[in-house]
Design a protein around this motif. Structure first.
Motif, short mmCIF file in Angstrom:
data_model
loop_
_atom_site.label_atom_id
_atom_site.label_comp_id
_atom_site.label_asym_id
_atom_site.label_seq_id
_atom_site.Cartn_x
_atom_site.Cartn_y
_atom_site.Cartn_z
N MET A 2 42.63 36.25 53.40
CA MET A 2 43.63 35.20 53.55
C MET A 2 45.01 35.81 53.82
O MET A 2 45.76 35.30 54.65
N LYS A 3 45.32 36.90 53.12
CA LYS A 3 46.63 37.53 53.32
C LYS A 3 46.82 37.94 54.77
O LYS A 3 47.87 37.69 55.36
N CYS A 6 46.58 34.73 57.36
CA CYS A 6 47.74 33.86 57.21
C CYS A 6 49.03 34.57 57.61
O CYS A 6 49.90 33.98 58.25
N ALA A 42 52.07 33.91 53.19
CA ALA A 42 50.68 34.36 53.08
C ALA A 42 50.27 34.50 51.62
O ALA A 42 49.15 34.15 51.24
N GLY A 43 51.18 35.00 50.79
CA GLY A 43 50.89 35.12 49.37
C GLY A 43 50.68 33.78 48.69
O GLY A 43 49.83 33.65 47.81
N PHE A 45 49.47 31.03 50.13
CA PHE A 45 48.13 30.58 50.50
C PHE A 45 47.05 31.37 49.78
O PHE A 45 46.05 30.82 49.34
N CYS A 46 47.26 32.66 49.65
CA CYS A 46 46.29 33.51 48.94
C CYS A 46 46.15 33.06 47.49
O CYS A 46 45.04 32.98 46.96
N ALA A 47 47.26 32.77 46.83
CA ALA A 47 47.24 32.32 45.44
C ALA A 47 46.48 31.01 45.31
O ALA A 47 45.66 30.83 44.40
N VAL A 49 44.16 29.76 47.28
CA VAL A 49 42.73 29.94 47.56
C VAL A 49 42.00 30.63 46.40
O VAL A 49 40.89 30.26 46.04
N SER A 50 42.64 31.62 45.80
CA SER A 50 41.94 32.43 44.80
C SER A 50 42.08 31.91 43.36
O SER A 50 41.29 32.29 42.49
N ILE A 91 52.16 36.13 43.14
CA ILE A 91 51.39 36.62 44.29
C ILE A 91 52.23 36.54 45.57
O ILE A 91 52.17 37.43 46.42
N THR A 95 52.94 39.92 47.60
CA THR A 95 52.45 40.01 48.98
C THR A 95 53.60 40.23 49.95
O THR A 95 53.51 41.06 50.86
#
Length: 125
Positions: A2-3, A6, A42-43, A45-47, A49-50, A91, A95
């Motif tokens: 994702m990182k 995104c 990007a961070g 979105f990563c947070a 998702v995870s 995150i 990121t």
């Protein structure tokens, strides 16, 4: 994943819709600001998702012998999202700093940076 996905897409969008000039015309400092902003996004979105899976794993580790279903019944769907705000800040910042440091080293060492990929051409062209 994702990182990376995104980040690359966000860089494209920032240069296409936010920055009033092409990347090649931007100073290295301006490019690093774009890098930091895209890294932060990007961070985020990563947070998002995870976070649910990380929450579930943390609860499973706290409650030995419980199954995923047991934990989900106990905390509910909303419980999977508890603490997302602070995680986004953490995150997102980490990121953004990772991408900023990576790009800063490339700038400092004069390592060429490829231009952001161009969007695909339409089928009719």
């Amino acid at each position: 994943m994702m990182k990376f996905a995104c980040f690359e897409r966000t860089v494209e969008l920032i240069y296409a819709h936010v920055v009033p000039k092409p990347r090649a015309d931007c100073s290295k400092g301006e490019q690093l600001v774009v890098t930091f902003a895209a890294g932060y996004i990007a961070g985020v979105f990563c947070a998002i998702v995870s976070h649910p899976a990380d929450t579930l794993v943390s609860k499973l580790n706290q409650e030995k012998g419980a199954s995923s279903v047991d934990v989900l019944k106990k905390i509910g769907f909303g419980g999977l999202w508890k603490g997302l705000g602070p995680r986004i800040i953490m995150i997102g910042t980490l990121t953004a700093l990772q991408w900023f440091i990576y790009d800063s080293v490339k700038v400092t060492l004069n390592i060429p940076r490829p231009p952001p990929p161009a969007p695909p051409k339409a089928k009719s062209e």
